[in-house]
Design a protein around this motif. Sequence first.
Motif, PDB file in Angstrom:
ATOM      1  N   ARG A 583       0.915  -1.141  -0.087  1.00 54.17           N
ATOM      2  CA  ARG A 583      -0.047   0.077   0.127  1.00 54.17           C
ATOM      3  C   ARG A 583       1.063   1.064   0.064  1.00 54.17           C
ATOM      4  NH1 ARG A 583      -4.963  -0.325   4.067  1.00 54.17           N
ATOM      5  NH2 ARG A 583      -5.799   0.871   2.514  1.00 54.17           N
ATOM      6  N   PRO A 584       0.330   2.489  -0.268  1.00 54.92           N
ATOM      7  CA  PRO A 584      -0.989   2.731  -0.602  1.00 54.92           C
ATOM      8  C   PRO A 584      -1.545   2.507  -2.265  1.00 54.92           C
ATOM      9  CG  PRO A 584       0.624   4.708  -0.932  1.00 54.92           C
ATOM     10  CD  PRO A 584       1.175   3.587  -0.420  1.00 54.92           C
ATOM     11  N   LYS A 585      -2.500   2.850  -2.435  1.00 54.83           N
ATOM     12  CA  LYS A 585      -2.993   2.517  -3.511  1.00 54.83           C
ATOM     13  C   LYS A 585      -3.383   3.657  -4.641  1.00 54.83           C
ATOM     14  CE  LYS A 585      -6.267  -1.151  -1.656  1.00 54.83           C
ATOM     15  NZ  LYS A 585      -7.223  -1.571  -1.422  1.00 54.83           N
ATOM     16  N   LYS A 586      -2.506   4.003  -5.441  1.00 57.61           N
ATOM     17  CA  LYS A 586      -2.675   4.883  -6.487  1.00 57.61           C
ATOM     18  C   LYS A 586      -2.019   4.484  -7.655  1.00 57.61           C
ATOM     19  CE  LYS A 586      -1.628   8.793  -3.226  1.00 57.61           C
ATOM     20  NZ  LYS A 586      -0.745   9.865  -2.878  1.00 57.61           N
ATOM     21  N   SER A 587      -2.827   5.042  -8.937  1.00 57.33           N
ATOM     22  CA  SER A 587      -2.536   4.563 -10.354  1.00 57.33           C
ATOM     23  C   SER A 587      -2.387   5.811 -10.995  1.00 57.33           C
ATOM     24  CB  SER A 587      -3.405   3.509 -10.851  1.00 57.33           C
ATOM     25  OG  SER A 587      -4.748   4.041 -11.058  1.00 57.33           O
ATOM     26  N   PHE A 588      -1.908   5.508 -12.328  1.00 57.72           N
ATOM     27  CA  PHE A 588      -1.776   6.842 -13.339  1.00 57.72           C
ATOM     28  C   PHE A 588      -2.745   7.009 -14.192  1.00 57.72           C
ATOM     29  CE2 PHE A 588       1.246   9.075 -15.959  1.00 57.72           C
ATOM     30  CZ  PHE A 588       1.178  10.224 -15.413  1.00 57.72           C
ATOM     31  N   LEU A 589      -2.576   6.006 -15.409  1.00 56.92           N
ATOM     32  CA  LEU A 589      -3.495   6.534 -16.678  1.00 56.92           C
ATOM     33  C   LEU A 589      -4.842   6.358 -16.461  1.00 56.92           C
ATOM     34  CD1 LEU A 589      -3.830   7.119 -19.487  1.00 56.92           C
ATOM     35  CD2 LEU A 589      -3.162   4.801 -20.134  1.00 56.92           C
ATOM     36  N   ILE A 590      -5.306   5.109 -15.808  1.00 60.26           N
ATOM     37  CA  ILE A 590      -6.578   4.977 -15.367  1.00 60.26           C
ATOM     38  C   ILE A 590      -6.727   5.284 -14.087  1.00 60.26           C
ATOM     39  CG2 ILE A 590      -8.596   3.568 -15.324  1.00 60.26           C
ATOM     40  CD1 ILE A 590      -7.409   1.920 -17.692  1.00 60.26           C
ATOM     41  N   PRO A 591      -7.234   6.269 -13.369  1.00 54.52           N
ATOM     42  CA  PRO A 591      -6.874   6.481 -12.053  1.00 54.52           C
ATOM     43  C   PRO A 591      -7.894   5.766 -10.990  1.00 54.52           C
ATOM     44  CG  PRO A 591      -8.163   8.390 -12.981  1.00 54.52           C
ATOM     45  CD  PRO A 591      -7.670   7.524 -14.278  1.00 54.52           C
ATOM     46  N   LEU A 592      -7.661   5.406 -10.099  1.00 59.32           N
ATOM     47  CA  LEU A 592      -8.384   4.713  -9.029  1.00 59.32           C
ATOM     48  C   LEU A 592      -8.783   5.725  -8.078  1.00 59.32           C
ATOM     49  CD1 LEU A 592      -6.389   1.330  -8.677  1.00 59.32           C
ATOM     50  CD2 LEU A 592      -8.257   2.046 -10.355  1.00 59.32           C
ATOM     51  N   LYS A 593     -10.253   6.147  -8.114  1.00 57.53           N
ATOM     52  CA  LYS A 593     -10.602   7.294  -7.073  1.00 57.53           C
ATOM     53  C   LYS A 593     -10.571   7.097  -5.842  1.00 57.53           C
ATOM     54  CE  LYS A 593     -13.498   9.014 -11.070  1.00 57.53           C
ATOM     55  NZ  LYS A 593     -14.718   9.581 -11.600  1.00 57.53           N
ATOM     56  N   TYR A 594     -11.007   5.702  -5.494  1.00 56.00           N
ATOM     57  CA  TYR A 594     -11.161   5.474  -3.994  1.00 56.00           C
ATOM     58  C   TYR A 594     -10.031   4.306  -3.470  1.00 56.00           C
ATOM     59  CZ  TYR A 594     -15.405   7.201  -6.247  1.00 56.00           C
ATOM     60  OH  TYR A 594     -16.221   7.972  -6.795  1.00 56.00           O
ATOM     61  N   PRO A 595      -8.885   5.100  -3.053  1.00 54.27           N
ATOM     62  CA  PRO A 595      -7.887   3.992  -2.805  1.00 54.27           C
ATOM     63  C   PRO A 595      -8.036   3.488  -1.354  1.00 54.27           C
ATOM     64  CG  PRO A 595      -7.145   6.525  -2.550  1.00 54.27           C
ATOM     65  CD  PRO A 595      -8.429   6.306  -3.041  1.00 54.27           C
ATOM     66  N   PHE A 596      -9.085   3.584  -0.739  1.00 53.28           N
ATOM     67  CA  PHE A 596      -9.532   3.097   0.601  1.00 53.28           C
ATOM     68  C   PHE A 596     -10.170   1.674   0.324  1.00 53.28           C
ATOM     69  CE2 PHE A 596     -12.699   6.253  -0.489  1.00 53.28           C
ATOM     70  CZ  PHE A 596     -13.806   5.654  -0.384  1.00 53.28           C
ATOM     71  N   LEU A 597     -10.680   1.408  -0.928  1.00 59.90           N
ATOM     72  CA  LEU A 597     -11.529   0.508  -1.031  1.00 59.90           C
ATOM     73  C   LEU A 597     -10.543  -1.008  -1.006  1.00 59.90           C
ATOM     74  CD1 LEU A 597     -14.393   1.647  -3.706  1.00 59.90           C
ATOM     75  CD2 LEU A 597     -14.569   1.092  -1.209  1.00 59.90           C
ATOM     76  N   PRO A 598     -10.803  -1.783  -0.604  1.00 57.32           N
ATOM     77  CA  PRO A 598     -10.224  -3.075  -0.890  1.00 57.32           C
ATOM     78  C   PRO A 598     -10.234  -3.828  -2.031  1.00 57.32           C
ATOM     79  CG  PRO A 598     -11.589  -3.308   1.245  1.00 57.32           C
ATOM     80  CD  PRO A 598     -12.100  -2.336   0.430  1.00 57.32           C
ATOM     81  N   VAL A 599     -11.319  -3.550  -2.908  1.00 58.56           N
ATOM     82  CA  VAL A 599     -11.634  -3.940  -4.139  1.00 58.56           C
ATOM     83  C   VAL A 599     -11.926  -2.678  -5.273  1.00 58.56           C
ATOM     84  CG1 VAL A 599     -12.793  -5.543  -6.024  1.00 58.56           C
ATOM     85  CG2 VAL A 599     -12.234  -6.327  -3.509  1.00 58.56           C
ATOM     86  N   HIS A 600     -11.156  -2.503  -6.344  1.00 56.73           N
ATOM     87  CA  HIS A 600     -11.504  -1.769  -7.316  1.00 56.73           C
ATOM     88  C   HIS A 600     -12.342  -2.392  -8.489  1.00 56.73           C
ATOM     89  CE1 HIS A 600     -10.002   2.113  -5.611  1.00 56.73           C
ATOM     90  NE2 HIS A 600     -10.695   2.834  -6.632  1.00 56.73           N
ATOM     91  N   ARG A 601     -13.198  -2.092  -8.879  1.00 52.74           N
ATOM     92  CA  ARG A 601     -13.804  -2.800 -10.135  1.00 52.74           C
ATOM     93  C   ARG A 601     -13.767  -1.843 -11.276  1.00 52.74           C
ATOM     94  NH1 ARG A 601     -16.239  -7.705 -10.678  1.00 52.74           N
ATOM     95  NH2 ARG A 601     -17.354  -8.021 -12.220  1.00 52.74           N
ATOM     96  N   VAL A 602     -12.907  -1.873 -12.267  1.00 53.39           N
ATOM     97  CA  VAL A 602     -12.906  -0.878 -13.298  1.00 53.39           C
ATOM     98  C   VAL A 602     -13.404  -1.417 -14.621  1.00 53.39           C
ATOM     99  CG1 VAL A 602     -11.404   0.741 -14.334  1.00 53.39           C
ATOM    100  CG2 VAL A 602     -11.168   0.246 -12.033  1.00 53.39           C
TER     101      VAL A 602
END
Length: 730
Positions: A583-602
């Motif tokens: 952790r932490p959770k951050k990404s670049f081209l396709i941003p993950l808006k909610y880094p506090f979530l255990p699972v990101h569904r994109v």
Amino acid sequence: MATQLFYNCTLPRFGPLCQYSLDNYISHNSSLYEIIYNFYQHEYNPINLTCYTHLEYGIDEEFCGQLYFSDCEENEYQCANGQCISKIFLHDNRNTFECLDRTDEILKDMKGNSPLSFKFRSESTFATEDITCPQRHNPNHMKLTSSCLLTRVQILEELLFNDKPIEICDDCWIAVKCQSGIYDRFDPRCFIHCSKRTCKEIIDQSYPDILPVPAGTIVFGHIFFIYTKEDMIKFNARSISPSYVCYNDQLCDEFYPNKSLISFNNVTYRRPADFPLKLKSFALTRGNWFNMYVLPLYQELSHSNKIHYNESANCNNLTMYKCINSSMCISKHRLCDNVTDCKYNDDEECTQINGSCLLHGLDNLFKCTTTNICISPALVKDGWCQCGSDQYAFCDDEDLNNLYIRKHVSFTTICDGFTELIPVTINGRYKTDETECEYWQCTDEIDCYSSSLSFNCPYQHYHICVSPQTNQFMCLPLEKHHQRCHRGLPLRIWLNIDQNLTIAACLCPPSFYGNMCQYQNQRVSLTLRFQTFSDSRRTLFALIILLIDDSNERIIHSYQQLTYIYIRDCQTKFNIYLLYSTRPKKSFLIPLKYPFLPVHRVGVQLNIPRTNDGKENCVDQPCIHGQCIRYLNDKSFCQCYHEWTGKYCTIPHRCTRSSDSLCIAISSNNRSICICPLHKWDNGKCIPIDENIVSDKPFICIRPKGFSGERCEIVDNKIILSFHKDIILP
């Protein structure tokens, strides 16, 4: 090569030394793929819970309000939970969901017309994992968990009641559960435990004056029950109501102000009768203590619970609705969803205006024709009729297909002896598709709809059923229960064949880890679709999907490689799990808006540029050992030179690769990420089948003109016409 030893394993054994075997092997399975497929046809009924260990205590609800303040782009659809997905995924496949809460599809996969019942009968893939029940907070189906498995609800209830207060002994705790109605008094445990002394006698001797039952909070993270000794002994009902409902008054408001209150240690105590709370009857709930006392808290106090609405500063956001005579605001996507969020129920006042459902700035409300109301799209096909039934017992929001059929007659159904068309008035007379059939000329149709079926299942432990994937008959294994590994595959490791010495293990899907697959992974559930322009529709693309954190180091947590060609994959949705290493959770081209979530569904569609589109350079990034490049979405990044990495290409690295491969980057575990060349075969180009695509072929061949066959090995027939040189062609 001559010094290496290879083992030829016989199913169900596999591995470098044939040291692994599968417990659920059936002799007719011809491959490991079949074994895995058949295993996952058994219904998944967990016997205990999985765990997510990457949260600090008490912060699981800290940032959840952000979900309701999100604003999607014009080309995106907003799910009921606030998530944004590309509109191309809306209603594209009823069996796959891009929204975490499944509200992008019409829900037809429910058992018994209940959105809380969901059978897991397939591999641990996107179709069945990382989804929540969309109607968790509907008054008709309130429950403790967002999971779609009813067995998980039962496990949570059992764990809740196993939480014994430290103030009493085990004997007294069992007596409390029997006396209060948590256990039915006719339960054998109560007969046995309270046989020598009555439950009341045990409570009278061992119970303190007041006691929290169960030991911890029950709902919203701060509400709990108190039972007094006096009430436990005084009442003889089969189920006893809590003496007090206790809560943090900083997190709840709008209760009856003129009732007497007891406050102690920042906790407020109220009698249940002093709440705007209607507890359910014993008969209505069949004596279930949880349904009688806990679910009403969810159903009737949720609009008073401030823990989800502590971001009032965002009420001016266009995606929010402000409740009348209140400081509370809610997401507009929670309007007309049959759940009261506002104190005065104004969020559920959804009457059509001049026959239109363009209410509160929403353009996706479902219009009822039977009644003059609008409902949330999340309620359509949810198993409950919201619009009301018409005179023919059809419901607008549930019988969509039937209503269309009943209003649009098909030629083949005219005068077939069955009335399909809803009667219409013509010249004052009711007429259907069976009216005036004496004039119908088609009288010689014989056996048009009958069919004969002879389908036998060859194995004793199979039965015939219809495949939900192909709608064809298939033989399905009778249910087994291998729940040792949760959603993983049970495995046996052979330590000593002669002594028959083995240990049990599990093959976990990407979403789980642990010796029993009992831990949930931090992950991104990514659905990708690609679009190409006409000038590159015969071009083969090798694509690398990287999960990169938005830090100076640009750490690559995980990656997947895909091959894409338009003629094969133009409608393909690539489903990928990307796992976090830290952790932490951050990404670049396709941003993950909610880094506090255990699972990101994109879910996103990416456009591959034209072949003549050049790189757009930029100057806003100080790329030390690289060049600044701009993405199509106008974001810029540093494209580093060979053996340099990092946000600004300042970190050297050494890439281990073959001479004809292309090194992309270094992963978090210091492994080189390379793209290998795609080899040619005969006269065409051989493309390995992508592992994300189910196929019985290991490759396909891109055929040039003049060749055919699976390996482009067949020269097509030609017709060669030749003319005498003296013949003049027009």
